[in-house]
Design an enzyme around this catalytic site. Structure first.
Site, mmCIF file in Angstrom:
data_model
loop_
_atom_site.group_PDB
_atom_site.id
_atom_site.type_symbol
_atom_site.label_atom_id
_atom_site.label_comp_id
_atom_site.label_asym_id
_atom_site.label_seq_id
_atom_site.Cartn_x
_atom_site.Cartn_y
_atom_site.Cartn_z
ATOM 1 C CG HIS A 42 -10.151 11.217 -2.488
ATOM 2 N ND1 HIS A 42 -9.383 12.356 -2.363
ATOM 3 C CD2 HIS A 42 -9.348 10.179 -2.135
ATOM 4 C CE1 HIS A 42 -8.179 12.006 -1.929
ATOM 5 N NE2 HIS A 42 -8.134 10.708 -1.791
ATOM 6 N NE ARG B 186 -8.564 -11.558 21.555
ATOM 7 C CZ ARG B 186 -8.024 -12.713 21.937
ATOM 8 N NH1 ARG B 186 -6.854 -12.723 22.545
ATOM 9 N NH2 ARG B 186 -8.655 -13.838 21.719
ATOM 10 C CD GLU C 63 -14.086 8.833 6.633
ATOM 11 O OE1 GLU C 63 -13.038 8.163 6.743
ATOM 12 O OE2 GLU C 63 -14.552 9.185 5.552
ATOM 13 C CD GLU D 292 -3.995 11.707 -2.008
ATOM 14 O OE1 GLU D 292 -4.642 12.416 -1.217
ATOM 15 O OE2 GLU D 292 -4.502 10.740 -2.621
ATOM 16 C CG ASN E 265 -13.176 11.379 1.450
ATOM 17 O OD1 ASN E 265 -12.116 10.778 1.567
ATOM 18 N ND2 ASN E 265 -14.252 11.077 2.151
ATOM 19 C CE LYS F 23 -5.072 11.237 7.618
ATOM 20 N NZ LYS F 23 -4.627 10.067 6.906
ATOM 21 N NE ARG G 197 -17.691 15.797 12.857
ATOM 22 C CZ ARG G 197 -16.602 16.234 13.455
ATOM 23 N NH1 ARG G 197 -16.084 15.554 14.463
ATOM 24 N NH2 ARG G 197 -16.031 17.349 13.066
ATOM 25 C CG HIS H 245 -5.368 7.316 -4.836
ATOM 26 N ND1 HIS H 245 -6.714 7.181 -5.124
ATOM 27 C CD2 HIS H 245 -5.296 8.024 -3.678
ATOM 28 C CE1 HIS H 245 -7.411 7.773 -4.180
ATOM 29 N NE2 HIS H 245 -6.584 8.292 -3.296
ATOM 30 C CE LYS I 53 -10.087 6.358 7.718
ATOM 31 N NZ LYS I 53 -10.657 6.859 6.459
ATOM 32 C CG HIS J 8 -12.359 6.906 -5.185
ATOM 33 N ND1 HIS J 8 -12.918 7.358 -4.016
ATOM 34 C CD2 HIS J 8 -11.113 6.492 -4.866
ATOM 35 C CE1 HIS J 8 -12.047 7.223 -3.024
ATOM 36 N NE2 HIS J 8 -10.945 6.705 -3.519
HETATM 37 N N1 NAD Z 1 -4.252 4.386 5.934
HETATM 38 C C1 NAD Z 1 -4.574 5.520 5.394
HETATM 39 O O1 NAD Z 1 -5.056 6.455 6.051
HETATM 40 C C2 NAD Z 1 -4.338 5.718 3.919
HETATM 41 C C3 NAD Z 1 -4.440 6.996 3.361
HETATM 42 C C4 NAD Z 1 -4.145 7.156 2.005
HETATM 43 C C5 NAD Z 1 -3.774 6.051 1.252
HETATM 44 N N2 NAD Z 1 -3.700 4.810 1.829
HETATM 45 C C6 NAD Z 1 -3.304 3.635 1.053
HETATM 46 O O2 NAD Z 1 -1.969 3.821 0.599
HETATM 47 C C7 NAD Z 1 -1.757 2.994 -0.535
HETATM 48 C C8 NAD Z 1 -0.958 3.780 -1.562
HETATM 49 O O3 NAD Z 1 0.287 4.105 -1.012
HETATM 50 P P1 NAD Z 1 1.517 4.615 -1.924
HETATM 51 O O4 NAD Z 1 1.029 5.640 -2.842
HETATM 52 O O5 NAD Z 1 2.606 4.900 -0.986
HETATM 53 O O6 NAD Z 1 1.819 3.335 -2.845
HETATM 54 P P2 NAD Z 1 2.765 2.059 -2.669
HETATM 55 O O7 NAD Z 1 2.886 1.657 -1.263
HETATM 56 O O8 NAD Z 1 2.272 1.038 -3.634
HETATM 57 O O9 NAD Z 1 4.190 2.609 -3.153
HETATM 58 C C9 NAD Z 1 4.358 2.999 -4.488
HETATM 59 C C10 NAD Z 1 5.595 2.353 -5.118
HETATM 60 O O10 NAD Z 1 6.761 2.986 -4.616
HETATM 61 C C11 NAD Z 1 7.675 2.011 -4.135
HETATM 62 N N3 NAD Z 1 8.460 2.656 -3.097
HETATM 63 C C12 NAD Z 1 8.109 2.911 -1.816
HETATM 64 N N4 NAD Z 1 9.037 3.659 -1.233
HETATM 65 C C13 NAD Z 1 10.005 3.875 -2.130
HETATM 66 C C14 NAD Z 1 11.218 4.610 -2.111
HETATM 67 N N5 NAD Z 1 11.595 5.317 -1.042
HETATM 68 N N6 NAD Z 1 11.983 4.624 -3.239
HETATM 69 C C15 NAD Z 1 11.573 3.948 -4.350
HETATM 70 N N7 NAD Z 1 10.428 3.280 -4.432
HETATM 71 C C16 NAD Z 1 9.643 3.237 -3.334
HETATM 72 C C17 NAD Z 1 6.795 0.875 -3.697
HETATM 73 O O11 NAD Z 1 7.507 -0.339 -3.613
HETATM 74 C C18 NAD Z 1 5.743 0.880 -4.797
HETATM 75 O O12 NAD Z 1 6.223 0.207 -5.931
HETATM 76 C C19 NAD Z 1 -3.122 2.559 -1.007
HETATM 77 O O13 NAD Z 1 -3.298 1.202 -0.710
HETATM 78 C C20 NAD Z 1 -4.087 3.400 -0.195
HETATM 79 O O14 NAD Z 1 -5.306 2.753 0.055
HETATM 80 C C21 NAD Z 1 -3.964 4.639 3.145
#
Ligand code: NAD
Length: 380
Positions: free
Chosen positions: A261, A124, A244, A188, A258, A234, A248, A278, A146, A265
């Site tokens: 976005h 938990r 969220e 982003e 967003n 942020k 609102r 993305h 999140k 999307h």
């Molecule tokens: N929780 C939140 O608030 C929130 C906000 C935005 C996005 N997200 C989520 O984040 C995810 C996308 O994250 P991302 O863009 O980091 O993608 P990712 O985690 O898939 O990383 C992208 C690639 O880079 C590689 N990588 C990571 N660090 C590295 C480094 N230092 N050197 C070389 N390669 C490296 C990873 O192995 C992967 O192949 C999505 O699932 C999205 O839904 C969450």
């Protein structure tokens, strides 16, 4: 080194975000300060990141007296699922993780979301430290609490809010990122800055200019300051609207994040999630939102041009001009962020001044023209 504190008053909780080149080498000490009696820090990462940074992180944790079981999840968005979650919590249980121990998420947003969710539900909820290694994760996903996984029918449909104990951001990690991951992260960053303030927009675009001209590095003090400013923004949005709230629509609700976005999307969906990272899709989405804003008389030409210039500075985006407009419009109507069946567009009344507008206020003609202009091939 930059450090900032995120405070969440309602939960009487605060945590530190530490940003610097080689921060990973101090991870053990930082976690020990927070968890004096913890015995285990369970590292969740993937093969690629482990090969790059795993041994450094394990060494510093061992030096601080922790035992360090580790588990490598498969790399890629499609592994942010129930199967990986099950493997992650099973790994924690088999290694005897207790309530006072810590999960350390080392990786991009995929690892952060999955490991964060495992920490949120195991017993938990146990402590979580985020060590984001992509730019997107450093400025966005590691801050805000999140966590979650995808379902076959949609992304991020299952999850929990679970705030980290601290976030350790090592800018050195950015130097090993693939260039498209950097472009995606900068899109982003630009998105956050465009809804934040003119000052953050200026800071982001001028850093990008100096980076592109080779005058500044990803590990420079300016980059640390930029990441800190992005995280601060942020965190301020999260503080004001932690979960969220669905009712609102004001210009400080979490929804403003967003920006770009809605179209982003849709572009990802119509290309089967294969053409765009993305952030790249969000880059195009910002330009469409900018065109809509201008057509509605909210944004003037010179501000739209600043936005275009900002997106250009992020780097080259895959082409979107060849995509079928009807398919994009169809995909827009399935946007998960709809409210009572209506799309909520995040538009700009100026740089740093977001405004949320109901989809019904946009005529189909205006939308089509904005899609055409916004998705035109980039002039690089
Ligand atoms: N929780 C939140 O608030 C929130 C906000 C935005 C996005 N997200 C989520 O984040 C995810 C996308 O994250 P991302 O863009 O980091 O993608 P990712 O985690 O898939 O990383 C992208 C690639 O880079 C590689 N990588 C990571 N660090 C590295 C480094 N230092 N050197 C070389 N390669 C490296 C990873 O192995 C992967 O192949 C999505 O699932 C999205 O839904 C969450």
């Amino acid at each position: 080194l930059q450090s900032l504190n995120v405070r969440l008053e309602r939960q009487n909780l605060s945590y530190e975000i530490r940003i610097g080149s080689n921060v990973r080498l101090e991870a053990g000490k930082a976690i020990r300060q927070l968890r004096k009696t913890a015995q285990r820090v369970a590292l969740i990462t993937n093969q690629k990141v482990f090969e790059l940074y795993g041994s450094d992180v394990i060494r510093t944790l061992k030096d601080a007296g922790f035992s360090t079981p580790h588990w490598l999840m498969s790399d890629g968005e499609r592994f942010k699922n129930f199967r990986s979650l099950e493997q992650a919590v099973d790994f924690l249980a088999r290694n005897g993780l207790e309530r006072g121990d810590v999960v350390l998420a080392l990786g991009g947003g995929v690892v952060g979301d999955l490991a964060g969710f495992a920490a949120a539900v195991y017993m938990r909820g146990i402590a979580l430290v985020q060590m984001p290694t992509t730019l997107l994760a450093q400025i966005d996903s590691s801050v805000g609490g999140k966590t979650g996984i995808n379902l076959p029918v949609g992304k991020n449909l299952v999850g929990a809010f679970h705030q980290p104990d601290c976030v350790l951001i090592d800018t050195q990690a950015l130097t090993s990122l693939a260039s498209r991951e950097l472009v995606s992260g900068f899109c982003e960053a630009l998105k956050q800055s465009a809804v934040a303030s003119r000052a953050l927009f200026q800071q982001t675009t001028s850093f990008l200019s100096t980076l592109r001209s080779g005058k500044k590095a990803l590990t420079s003090a300016e980059m640390e300051k930029l990441i800190a400013a992005q995280c601060k923004f942020k965190a301020s949005v999260v503080r004001a609207d932690e979960k969220e709230a669905t009712n609102r629509n004001d210009n400080r609700s979490r929804r403003i994040l967003n920006f770009g976005h809605t179209t982003g999307h849709a572009l990802e969906a119509v290309t089967g999630y294969r053409r765009f990272r993305h952030g790249e899709a969000v880059g195009h989405g910002m330009l469409v939102a900018g065109e809509i804003s201008k057509s509605m008389g909210l944004l003037n030409s010179s501000e739209l041009e600043s936005l275009r210039e900002g997106v250009r500075l992020c780097g080259p985006l895959p082409n979107a001009g060849d995509l079928n407009q009807n398919s994009i419009i169809e995909a827009l109507s399935h946007d998960k962020k709809r409210d009572a069946g209506q799309i909520k567009w995040v538009l700009l009344e100026g740089i740093g001044h977001p405004r949320i507008v109901d989809g019904r206020e946009l005529s189909p003609r205006l939308l089509r023209a904005a899609l055409r202009k916004g998705l035109e091939k980039q002039r690089i």
